[in-house]
Design a protein around this motif. Structure first.
Motif, PDB file in Angstrom:
ATOM      1  N   LEU A 161      38.785  50.123  48.421  1.00 37.04           N
ATOM      2  CA  LEU A 161      40.130  49.556  48.512  1.00 37.04           C
ATOM      3  C   LEU A 161      41.183  50.644  48.362  1.00 37.04           C
ATOM      4  O   LEU A 161      40.872  51.778  47.965  1.00 37.04           O
ATOM      5  CB  LEU A 161      40.311  48.486  47.438  1.00 37.04           C
ATOM      6  CG  LEU A 161      39.245  47.387  47.431  1.00 37.04           C
ATOM      7  CD1 LEU A 161      39.561  46.345  46.366  1.00 37.04           C
ATOM      8  CD2 LEU A 161      39.125  46.733  48.806  1.00 37.04           C
ATOM      9  N   THR A 162      42.423  50.297  48.610  1.00 35.51           N
ATOM     10  CA  THR A 162      43.505  51.293  48.555  1.00 35.51           C
ATOM     11  C   THR A 162      43.657  51.878  47.151  1.00 35.51           C
ATOM     12  O   THR A 162      44.048  53.024  46.970  1.00 35.51           O
ATOM     13  CB  THR A 162      44.831  50.686  49.076  1.00 35.51           C
ATOM     14  OG1 THR A 162      45.731  51.711  49.386  1.00 35.51           O
ATOM     15  CG2 THR A 162      45.461  49.718  48.092  1.00 35.51           C
ATOM     16  N   SER A 163      43.301  51.104  46.149  1.00 31.57           N
ATOM     17  CA  SER A 163      43.364  51.562  44.751  1.00 31.57           C
ATOM     18  C   SER A 163      42.207  52.479  44.392  1.00 31.57           C
ATOM     19  O   SER A 163      42.181  53.027  43.292  1.00 31.57           O
ATOM     20  CB  SER A 163      43.325  50.335  43.837  1.00 31.57           C
ATOM     21  OG  SER A 163      42.205  49.530  44.165  1.00 31.57           O
ATOM     22  N   TYR A 208      33.645  42.670  49.352  1.00 29.82           N
ATOM     23  CA  TYR A 208      34.251  41.921  50.465  1.00 29.82           C
ATOM     24  C   TYR A 208      35.607  42.533  50.799  1.00 29.82           C
ATOM     25  O   TYR A 208      36.165  43.307  50.003  1.00 29.82           O
ATOM     26  CB  TYR A 208      34.402  40.433  50.116  1.00 29.82           C
ATOM     27  CG  TYR A 208      35.532  40.141  49.170  1.00 29.82           C
ATOM     28  CD1 TYR A 208      36.794  39.807  49.634  1.00 29.82           C
ATOM     29  CD2 TYR A 208      35.339  40.199  47.791  1.00 29.82           C
ATOM     30  CE1 TYR A 208      37.841  39.552  48.765  1.00 29.82           C
ATOM     31  CE2 TYR A 208      36.375  39.952  46.912  1.00 29.82           C
ATOM     32  CZ  TYR A 208      37.628  39.627  47.411  1.00 29.82           C
ATOM     33  OH  TYR A 208      38.662  39.385  46.549  1.00 29.82           O
ATOM     34  N   TYR A 209      36.132  42.201  51.969  1.00 29.34           N
ATOM     35  CA  TYR A 209      37.427  42.721  52.402  1.00 29.34           C
ATOM     36  C   TYR A 209      38.117  41.655  53.244  1.00 29.34           C
ATOM     37  O   TYR A 209      37.449  40.909  53.977  1.00 29.34           O
ATOM     38  CB  TYR A 209      37.231  43.992  53.242  1.00 29.34           C
ATOM     39  CG  TYR A 209      38.493  44.817  53.370  1.00 29.34           C
ATOM     40  CD1 TYR A 209      38.912  45.640  52.330  1.00 29.34           C
ATOM     41  CD2 TYR A 209      39.260  44.767  54.529  1.00 29.34           C
ATOM     42  CE1 TYR A 209      40.078  46.391  52.436  1.00 29.34           C
ATOM     43  CE2 TYR A 209      40.426  45.520  54.647  1.00 29.34           C
ATOM     44  CZ  TYR A 209      40.822  46.332  53.589  1.00 29.34           C
ATOM     45  OH  TYR A 209      41.968  47.082  53.692  1.00 29.34           O
ATOM     46  N   ILE A 210      39.430  41.598  53.112  1.00 31.80           N
ATOM     47  CA  ILE A 210      40.210  40.662  53.927  1.00 31.80           C
ATOM     48  C   ILE A 210      41.180  41.486  54.758  1.00 31.80           C
ATOM     49  O   ILE A 210      42.162  42.014  54.230  1.00 31.80           O
ATOM     50  CB  ILE A 210      40.982  39.660  53.045  1.00 31.80           C
ATOM     51  CG1 ILE A 210      40.034  38.991  52.057  1.00 31.80           C
ATOM     52  CG2 ILE A 210      41.679  38.609  53.903  1.00 31.80           C
ATOM     53  CD1 ILE A 210      40.751  38.334  50.895  1.00 31.80           C
ATOM     54  N   ASN A 211      40.880  41.630  56.032  1.00 32.27           N
ATOM     55  CA  ASN A 211      41.782  42.330  56.953  1.00 32.27           C
ATOM     56  C   ASN A 211      42.605  41.272  57.681  1.00 32.27           C
ATOM     57  O   ASN A 211      42.138  40.676  58.650  1.00 32.27           O
ATOM     58  CB  ASN A 211      40.979  43.182  57.936  1.00 32.27           C
ATOM     59  CG  ASN A 211      41.887  43.838  58.964  1.00 32.27           C
ATOM     60  OD1 ASN A 211      43.088  43.994  58.738  1.00 32.27           O
ATOM     61  ND2 ASN A 211      41.331  44.198  60.111  1.00 32.27           N
ATOM     62  N   VAL A 238      47.097  41.036  47.727  1.00 30.32           N
ATOM     63  CA  VAL A 238      47.340  41.827  46.516  1.00 30.32           C
ATOM     64  C   VAL A 238      46.033  41.954  45.727  1.00 30.32           C
ATOM     65  O   VAL A 238      45.277  41.001  45.598  1.00 30.32           O
ATOM     66  CB  VAL A 238      48.475  41.263  45.617  1.00 30.32           C
ATOM     67  CG1 VAL A 238      49.804  41.298  46.349  1.00 30.32           C
ATOM     68  CG2 VAL A 238      48.169  39.862  45.109  1.00 30.32           C
ATOM     69  N   THR A 239      45.804  43.184  45.236  1.00 30.77           N
ATOM     70  CA  THR A 239      44.608  43.457  44.429  1.00 30.77           C
ATOM     71  C   THR A 239      45.086  43.901  43.046  1.00 30.77           C
ATOM     72  O   THR A 239      45.197  43.090  42.139  1.00 30.77           O
ATOM     73  CB  THR A 239      43.731  44.539  45.095  1.00 30.77           C
ATOM     74  OG1 THR A 239      43.439  44.127  46.435  1.00 30.77           O
ATOM     75  CG2 THR A 239      42.422  44.719  44.341  1.00 30.77           C
ATOM     76  N   THR A 240      45.431  45.194  42.893  1.00 27.04           N
ATOM     77  CA  THR A 240      45.977  45.650  41.613  1.00 27.04           C
ATOM     78  C   THR A 240      47.452  45.281  41.476  1.00 27.04           C
ATOM     79  O   THR A 240      47.982  45.225  40.367  1.00 27.04           O
ATOM     80  CB  THR A 240      45.876  47.187  41.495  1.00 27.04           C
ATOM     81  OG1 THR A 240      46.700  47.780  42.518  1.00 27.04           O
ATOM     82  CG2 THR A 240      44.443  47.658  41.654  1.00 27.04           C
ATOM     83  N   ASP A 287      45.874  36.316  47.203  1.00 34.73           N
ATOM     84  CA  ASP A 287      45.715  37.005  45.910  1.00 34.73           C
ATOM     85  C   ASP A 287      44.214  37.119  45.630  1.00 34.73           C
ATOM     86  O   ASP A 287      43.512  36.108  45.548  1.00 34.73           O
ATOM     87  CB  ASP A 287      46.402  36.170  44.815  1.00 34.73           C
ATOM     88  CG  ASP A 287      46.325  36.826  43.441  1.00 34.73           C
ATOM     89  OD1 ASP A 287      45.715  37.909  43.318  1.00 34.73           O
ATOM     90  OD2 ASP A 287      46.868  36.232  42.495  1.00 34.73           O
ATOM     91  N   ARG A 288      43.747  38.366  45.491  1.00 34.16           N
ATOM     92  CA  ARG A 288      42.315  38.570  45.204  1.00 34.16           C
ATOM     93  C   ARG A 288      41.968  38.282  43.744  1.00 34.16           C
ATOM     94  O   ARG A 288      40.798  38.387  43.357  1.00 34.16           O
ATOM     95  CB  ARG A 288      41.920  40.018  45.560  1.00 34.16           C
ATOM     96  CG  ARG A 288      41.913  40.282  47.063  1.00 34.16           C
ATOM     97  CD  ARG A 288      41.610  41.761  47.349  1.00 34.16           C
ATOM     98  NE  ARG A 288      40.415  42.225  46.679  1.00 34.16           N
ATOM     99  CZ  ARG A 288      39.286  42.628  47.279  1.00 34.16           C
ATOM    100  NH1 ARG A 288      39.215  42.625  48.598  1.00 34.16           N
ATOM    101  NH2 ARG A 288      38.261  43.057  46.583  1.00 34.16           N
ATOM    102  N   LEU A 289      42.944  37.958  42.923  1.00 36.45           N
ATOM    103  CA  LEU A 289      42.718  37.607  41.507  1.00 36.45           C
ATOM    104  C   LEU A 289      42.067  38.769  40.750  1.00 36.45           C
ATOM    105  O   LEU A 289      41.107  38.584  40.021  1.00 36.45           O
ATOM    106  CB  LEU A 289      41.863  36.328  41.394  1.00 36.45           C
ATOM    107  CG  LEU A 289      42.437  35.079  42.073  1.00 36.45           C
ATOM    108  CD1 LEU A 289      41.451  33.924  42.020  1.00 36.45           C
ATOM    109  CD2 LEU A 289      43.767  34.678  41.444  1.00 36.45           C
TER     110      LEU A 289
HETATM  111  O1  LIG Z   1      42.957  46.278  47.880  1.00 43.21           O
HETATM  112  C1  LIG Z   1      42.990  46.561  49.090  1.00 43.21           C
HETATM  113  O2  LIG Z   1      43.167  47.690  49.538  1.00 43.21           O
HETATM  114  C2  LIG Z   1      42.761  45.473  50.090  1.00 43.21           C
HETATM  115  C3  LIG Z   1      41.875  44.465  49.869  1.00 43.21           C
HETATM  116  C4  LIG Z   1      41.674  43.506  50.872  1.00 43.21           C
HETATM  117  O3  LIG Z   1      40.865  42.573  50.755  1.00 43.21           O
HETATM  118  N1  LIG Z   1      42.391  43.597  52.007  1.00 43.21           N
HETATM  119  C5  LIG Z   1      43.278  44.593  52.200  1.00 43.21           C
HETATM  120  O4  LIG Z   1      43.925  44.649  53.266  1.00 43.21           O
HETATM  121  N2  LIG Z   1      43.462  45.516  51.241  1.00 43.21           N
END
Ligand SMILES: O=C(O)c1cc(=O)[nH]c(=O)[nH]1
Ligand SMILES: O=P(O)(O)OC[C@H]1O[C@H](OP(=O)(O)OP(=O)(O)O)[C@H](O)[C@@H]1O
Length: 203
Positions: free
Chosen positions: A36-38, A44-47, A138-140, A166-168
């Motif tokens: 992930l970007t962090s 899993y990933y949500i694009n 949103v992740t972090t 929100d990925r929680l």
């Molecule tokens: O945290 C991320 O970088 C991230 C997670 C995700 O599921 N989707 C995304 O576009 N970025």
């Protein structure tokens, strides 16, 4: 290329939410190994881009997110690139309902290195304009907070953060600590529940 068998223009909010979940699980949600970007690892990933850059998906995202904005909102902004089609979709949705006529701003990840040297792209707004920060995922919470800072540096008021998903994983607590209101349309739990109900694992 149509991906829904109906026009999104005539759906109720509940129907629109269900169709958006369908699009996100079909086109955006993938299981596997992802960084992930962090720098975190995820299985899993949500694009969201195949959804937010499709006319039917963009319409659903724009109208549903616009419906979560408070009446006081005067503009929307988002960190490039995931939020770019979202701020445009919400801005367009605001032509038809209140809060009306919301201009859209795009926040760069780095200042433009030539020409205007700008951090923000979009119309010049009045000082103190009430801006809501939009996100796809949103992740972090860090990316949206950077957008908040840029919007504030430009002299606007960052009034809240609104995300499609929100990925929680801590974003809500991060925004709470920063004292910025937070709203979301969907959580990863909504997406996983919809996905699991329609995908049987192969044996
Ligand atoms: O945290 C991320 O970088 C991230 C997670 C995700 O599921 N989707 C995304 O576009 N970025
Ligand atoms: O809450 P965070 O931990 O900051 O993660 C979420 C951010 O990650 C994604 O952007 P990404 O950096 O992948 O860039 P992109 O939108 O340019 O694809 C997403 O669009 C958010 O901006």
């Amino acid at each position: 290329m149509l991906i829904l068998d109906c026009s999104p223009l005539t759906l109720s909010a509940d129907e629109a939410r269900e169709k958006l979940l369908y699009l996100l699980t079909q086109l955006a949600y993938r299981e596997g190994s992802f960084t992930l970007t962090s720098g975190r690892y995820s299985d899993y990933y949500i694009n969201c881009k195949p959804v937010t850059l499709h006319p039917q998906g963009a319409y659903l995202v724009g109208s549903l997110l616009h419906g979560l904005l408070p009446p006081e909102a005067e503009a929307v902004a988002g960190m490039t690139l995931g939020a770019d089609p979202i701020v445009t979709a919400v801005s367009l949705a605001s032509l038809q309902r209140q809060p009306a006529n919301l201009p859209a701003l795009i926040v760069r990840k780095q200042a433009k290195g030539h020409g205007t040297q700008a951090w923000l792209e979009g119309p010049q707004l009045s000082p103190g304009t009430r801006v809501w920060i939009l996100e796809d995922v949103v992740t972090t919470g860090g990316s949206a907070l950077q957008a908040v800072e840029r919007v504030q540096e430009a002299g606007y008021r960052a009034e809240g953060i609104l995300t499609l998903v929100d990925r929680l994983e801590g974003a809500e607590a991060c925004y709470q600590e920063a004292g910025i209101p937070f709203r979301r349309l969907l959580t990863i739990e909504d997406i996983r529940a919809y996905y699991r109900a329609r995908h049987t694992p192969e044996r």
